[in-house]
Design a protein around this motif. Structure first.
Motif, short mmCIF file in Angstrom:
data_model
loop_
_atom_site.label_atom_id
_atom_site.label_comp_id
_atom_site.label_asym_id
_atom_site.label_seq_id
_atom_site.Cartn_x
_atom_site.Cartn_y
_atom_site.Cartn_z
N VAL A 1 0.85 -1.19 0.00
CA VAL A 1 0.00 0.00 0.00
C VAL A 1 0.89 1.24 0.00
O VAL A 1 1.85 1.32 0.78
N GLY A 2 0.58 2.18 -0.86
CA GLY A 2 1.36 3.42 -0.91
C GLY A 2 0.50 4.59 -1.33
O GLY A 2 -0.71 4.48 -1.49
N HIS A 3 1.14 5.73 -1.50
CA HIS A 3 0.44 6.95 -1.90
C HIS A 3 0.26 6.95 -3.43
O HIS A 3 1.24 6.93 -4.17
N ASP A 4 -0.98 6.98 -3.88
CA ASP A 4 -1.24 6.92 -5.31
C ASP A 4 -0.94 8.26 -5.97
O ASP A 4 -1.22 9.33 -5.41
N LEU A 5 -0.40 8.19 -7.17
CA LEU A 5 -0.01 9.41 -7.87
C LEU A 5 -1.21 10.27 -8.28
O LEU A 5 -1.04 11.44 -8.60
N SER A 6 -2.42 9.71 -8.24
CA SER A 6 -3.59 10.52 -8.57
C SER A 6 -3.80 11.65 -7.57
O SER A 6 -4.51 12.62 -7.86
N ASP A 7 -3.18 11.56 -6.41
CA ASP A 7 -3.32 12.61 -5.40
C ASP A 7 -2.41 13.81 -5.64
O ASP A 7 -2.39 14.74 -4.83
N LEU A 8 -1.66 13.78 -6.72
CA LEU A 8 -0.84 14.95 -7.04
C LEU A 8 -1.69 16.21 -7.15
O LEU A 8 -1.25 17.31 -6.80
N ASP A 9 -2.91 16.07 -7.63
CA ASP A 9 -3.82 17.20 -7.76
C ASP A 9 -4.95 17.13 -6.73
O ASP A 9 -6.02 17.70 -6.93
N THR A 24 -10.44 8.50 4.20
CA THR A 24 -10.64 9.85 4.71
C THR A 24 -9.62 10.14 5.80
O THR A 24 -9.40 9.31 6.69
N ILE A 25 -8.99 11.30 5.72
CA ILE A 25 -8.05 11.73 6.74
C ILE A 25 -8.45 13.12 7.23
O ILE A 25 -9.25 13.82 6.58
N ASP A 26 -7.91 13.49 8.36
CA ASP A 26 -8.10 14.84 8.89
C ASP A 26 -6.95 15.71 8.43
O ASP A 26 -5.79 15.41 8.69
N HIS A 27 -7.28 16.78 7.72
CA HIS A 27 -6.26 17.73 7.27
C HIS A 27 -6.62 19.11 7.79
O HIS A 27 -7.57 19.73 7.32
N GLU A 28 -5.88 19.52 8.84
CA GLU A 28 -6.10 20.84 9.43
C GLU A 28 -7.55 21.04 9.84
O GLU A 28 -8.16 22.09 9.61
N GLY A 29 -8.12 19.99 10.45
CA GLY A 29 -9.47 20.07 10.96
C GLY A 29 -10.57 19.78 9.97
O GLY A 29 -11.76 19.82 10.32
N THR A 30 -10.21 19.44 8.74
CA THR A 30 -11.19 19.14 7.70
C THR A 30 -11.01 17.71 7.22
O THR A 30 -9.89 17.27 6.98
N ALA A 31 -12.10 17.00 7.08
CA ALA A 31 -12.05 15.64 6.54
C ALA A 31 -11.90 15.69 5.03
O ALA A 31 -12.72 16.31 4.34
N VAL A 32 -10.86 15.08 4.51
CA VAL A 32 -10.62 15.06 3.08
C VAL A 32 -10.35 13.63 2.64
O VAL A 32 -9.96 12.77 3.44
N THR A 33 -10.54 13.37 1.36
CA THR A 33 -10.32 12.05 0.79
C THR A 33 -8.97 11.99 0.09
O THR A 33 -8.64 12.87 -0.72
N VAL A 34 -8.20 10.97 0.41
CA VAL A 34 -6.95 10.71 -0.30
C VAL A 34 -7.03 9.29 -0.86
O VAL A 34 -7.91 8.51 -0.50
N ARG A 35 -6.10 8.95 -1.75
CA ARG A 35 -6.15 7.67 -2.44
C ARG A 35 -4.84 6.90 -2.25
O ARG A 35 -3.76 7.48 -2.30
N ASP A 36 -5.01 5.61 -2.06
CA ASP A 36 -3.87 4.72 -1.90
C ASP A 36 -3.73 3.80 -3.09
O ASP A 36 -4.71 3.29 -3.63
N ALA A 37 -2.48 3.59 -3.51
CA ALA A 37 -2.16 2.56 -4.48
C ALA A 37 -2.02 1.25 -3.73
O ALA A 37 -1.24 1.15 -2.78
#
Length: 212
Positions: free
Chosen positions: A146-154, A192-205
């Motif tokens: 499991v890693g950080h997917d490159l789609s999260d660049l944007d 979903t992760i917490d980023h500076e108090g806001t829930a945001v979606t990130v993607r894993d490879a």
């Protein structure tokens, strides 16, 4: 390594993420990660019959401790002695046993083969690829990367180093010989992760593969 609580530390592009860098990073924080197991390990490995397991890039041991609790015989490997000592202390507090190995994962070769080889958020910058992890899977065993997917660049969270450190599931799968596996399943999973108090979606490879 773990990514339960996202950090956006600025890392100069020419920084070599060697064992000394990782050791200093862990020493700079009383606790770098949450201590909890990665959710993807729970989702994708809970159904497996316990046997031997290798946790490559174990960090402070959240995954290794979770596996040991479920009856796995765990070898946890990381570049940082400080991180491993924290994992070993937590395992001891729970009355669990695991083997904690300090090693440079850019060059370390597993001494055995394991029923489960798991790795969360190892970085791709070393150029070593994933074949060495695949080679450590015993016949009938499972590989989970499991890693950080490159789609999260944007994506919604600033990740200035993702182009250097991230990868796609297809890039992981490319290092496996299909003839040696009954299934190779590359996928992208959202969380979903917490980023500076806001829930945001990130993607894993994610790659799940089962060896013949």
């Amino acid at each position: 390594m773990h990514d339960h609580q996202h950090r956006t530390d600025q890392i100069p592009d020419d920084t070599e993420l060697d064992p000394a860098w990782w050791e200093e990073r862990y020493r700079a924080h009383d606790q770098l990660w949450s201590g909890r197991v990665n959710a993807s390990l729970v989702e994708l490995a809970s159904h497996l019959t316990p046997g031997t397991a290798l946790d490559a890039g174990a960090g402070e041991g959240g995954d290794a401790v979770w596996l040991a609790e479920r009856g796995w015989t765990v070898t946890a490997v990381d570049a940082s002695r400080t991180a491993l000592d924290r994992g070993a202390a937590e395992a001891a507090r729970r009355g669990l046993a695991a083997t904690w190995v300090e090693a440079d994962l850019r060059t370390w070769d597993p001494p055995a083969r394991y029923d489960l080889v798991t790795s969360h958020y190892l970085h791709a910058e070393s150029g070593r690829g994933w074949g060495w992890l695949a080679d450590a899977v015993a016949p009938g065993g499972t590989l989970l990367v499991v890693g950080h997917d490159l789609s999260d660049l944007d994506g919604p969270v600033p990740r200035p180093h993702l182009a250097r450190l991230g990868y796609t599931p297809e890039q992981i799968a490319a290092d496996l010989d299909p003839a040696q596996w009954t299934s190779i399943d590359p996928r992208v999973l959202a969380r979903t992760i917490d980023h500076e108090g806001t829930a945001v979606t990130v993607r894993d490879a994610v790659l799940v593969a089962h060896r013949r």
